[in-house]
Design a protein around this motif. Structure first.
Motif, mmCIF file in Angstrom:
data_model
loop_
_atom_site.group_PDB
_atom_site.id
_atom_site.type_symbol
_atom_site.label_atom_id
_atom_site.label_comp_id
_atom_site.label_asym_id
_atom_site.label_seq_id
_atom_site.Cartn_x
_atom_site.Cartn_y
_atom_site.Cartn_z
ATOM 1 N N ASP A 130 -30.358 -20.594 -17.239
ATOM 2 C CA ASP A 130 -30.757 -21.910 -17.398
ATOM 3 C C ASP A 130 -29.889 -22.357 -15.869
ATOM 4 O O ASP A 130 -28.584 -21.861 -16.726
ATOM 5 C CB ASP A 130 -30.353 -22.247 -18.651
ATOM 6 C CG ASP A 130 -30.107 -23.595 -18.172
ATOM 7 O OD1 ASP A 130 -30.537 -24.221 -16.957
ATOM 8 O OD2 ASP A 130 -29.795 -24.640 -19.340
ATOM 9 N N PRO A 131 -31.164 -22.286 -15.217
ATOM 10 C CA PRO A 131 -30.137 -22.913 -14.058
ATOM 11 C C PRO A 131 -28.684 -23.945 -13.823
ATOM 12 O O PRO A 131 -28.278 -24.182 -13.573
ATOM 13 C CB PRO A 131 -31.307 -23.309 -12.603
ATOM 14 C CG PRO A 131 -32.115 -23.486 -13.186
ATOM 15 C CD PRO A 131 -31.539 -22.872 -14.793
ATOM 16 N N MET A 132 -29.634 -24.551 -15.050
ATOM 17 C CA MET A 132 -28.713 -26.092 -15.003
ATOM 18 C C MET A 132 -27.233 -25.709 -15.461
ATOM 19 O O MET A 132 -26.249 -26.568 -14.758
ATOM 20 C CB MET A 132 -29.623 -26.905 -15.490
ATOM 21 C CG MET A 132 -30.960 -27.588 -15.635
ATOM 22 S SD MET A 132 -30.626 -28.585 -13.662
ATOM 23 C CE MET A 132 -29.460 -29.950 -13.931
ATOM 24 N N LYS A 133 -26.866 -25.077 -15.932
ATOM 25 C CA LYS A 133 -26.002 -24.744 -16.510
ATOM 26 C C LYS A 133 -24.937 -24.337 -15.596
ATOM 27 O O LYS A 133 -23.895 -24.242 -15.805
ATOM 28 C CB LYS A 133 -25.717 -23.518 -17.797
ATOM 29 C CG LYS A 133 -26.448 -23.840 -18.844
ATOM 30 C CD LYS A 133 -26.290 -22.803 -20.333
ATOM 31 C CE LYS A 133 -27.101 -23.804 -21.898
ATOM 32 N NZ LYS A 133 -26.897 -22.523 -22.641
ATOM 33 N N VAL A 134 -25.009 -23.764 -14.234
ATOM 34 C CA VAL A 134 -24.844 -22.579 -13.824
ATOM 35 C C VAL A 134 -24.211 -23.586 -12.914
ATOM 36 O O VAL A 134 -23.268 -23.796 -12.411
ATOM 37 C CB VAL A 134 -25.203 -21.337 -13.212
ATOM 38 C CG1 VAL A 134 -25.059 -21.154 -11.636
ATOM 39 C CG2 VAL A 134 -25.077 -20.359 -13.655
ATOM 40 N N GLU A 135 -25.250 -24.592 -11.815
ATOM 41 C CA GLU A 135 -24.589 -25.522 -11.599
ATOM 42 C C GLU A 135 -23.624 -26.503 -11.696
ATOM 43 O O GLU A 135 -23.119 -26.791 -11.482
ATOM 44 C CB GLU A 135 -25.875 -26.641 -10.938
ATOM 45 C CG GLU A 135 -27.030 -25.542 -9.734
ATOM 46 C CD GLU A 135 -28.466 -25.672 -10.011
ATOM 47 O OE1 GLU A 135 -28.622 -26.992 -9.708
ATOM 48 O OE2 GLU A 135 -28.872 -24.748 -9.590
ATOM 49 N N ASP A 136 -23.819 -26.758 -13.159
ATOM 50 C CA ASP A 136 -22.624 -27.845 -13.828
ATOM 51 C C ASP A 136 -21.254 -27.068 -13.743
ATOM 52 O O ASP A 136 -20.766 -28.114 -13.625
ATOM 53 C CB ASP A 136 -23.251 -28.030 -15.047
ATOM 54 C CG ASP A 136 -24.369 -29.115 -15.586
ATOM 55 O OD1 ASP A 136 -25.104 -29.278 -14.376
ATOM 56 O OD2 ASP A 136 -25.501 -28.616 -16.324
#
Length: 160
Positions: A130-136
């Protein structure tokens, strides 16, 4: 000049990657359509779009331990350096060279998506990435000391 058109051959069935690739296609299309007076401006936009896209992919590869990340990241660095040289050429009025560079970039990009990015997409799907988790997490870590309070369980979710 023949333009890159989104096709099933470029779709990786990973929506966040496909959106990135569509944005690149849109940027290179603007280069194709630009007259000489606007070529440096749209090429600069293409370099910025590509730089951001590559940075996100590099982050995804690093955060998931993608085995082929070194070669993939080096290729991104080399291509960006060449693209930055294209910006210099466009500002100097060497438009034919820049248009030829765009043609070659398009050809490289199709091969890159179908090979290196396809392998990355396969890896990310397998990781249920999930790219959102990494970016967060990355934003929080760059915010400073408060991010050090982030529980290790949340950090582990990046690679899970």
């Amino acid at each position: 000049m023949a333009s890159l058109k989104w096709a099933d051959a470029l779709a990786l069935d990973l929506p966040f990657m496909d959106r990135e690739h569509q944005a690149f296609e849109d940027s290179i299309e603007r280069v194709d359509m630009a007259d000489d007076a606007h070529l440096a401006f749209v090429w600069d936009d293409l370099v910025a779009c590509t730089s951001e896209h590559f940075a996100r992919e590099d982050l995804w590869m690093r955060s998931t331990g993608f085995p082929a990340k070194k070669a993939h990241i080096v290729q991104h660095l080399v291509v960006l350096e060449v693209m930055r040289e294209g910006l210099v050429q466009a500002r100097e009025g060497r438009f034919l060279q820049v248009r030829e560079m765009a043609r070659q970039l398009r050809s490289w990009y199709v091969k890159h998506v179908q090979t290196m990015d396809a392998a990355l997409a396969h890896h990310l799907r397998g990781m249920r990435f999930d790219p959102m988790k990494v970016e967060d997490v990355t934003r929080a870590e760059s915010a400073g000391p408060a991010s050090a309070q982030k529980p290790m369980a949340d950090r582990a979710a990046i690679t899970a």
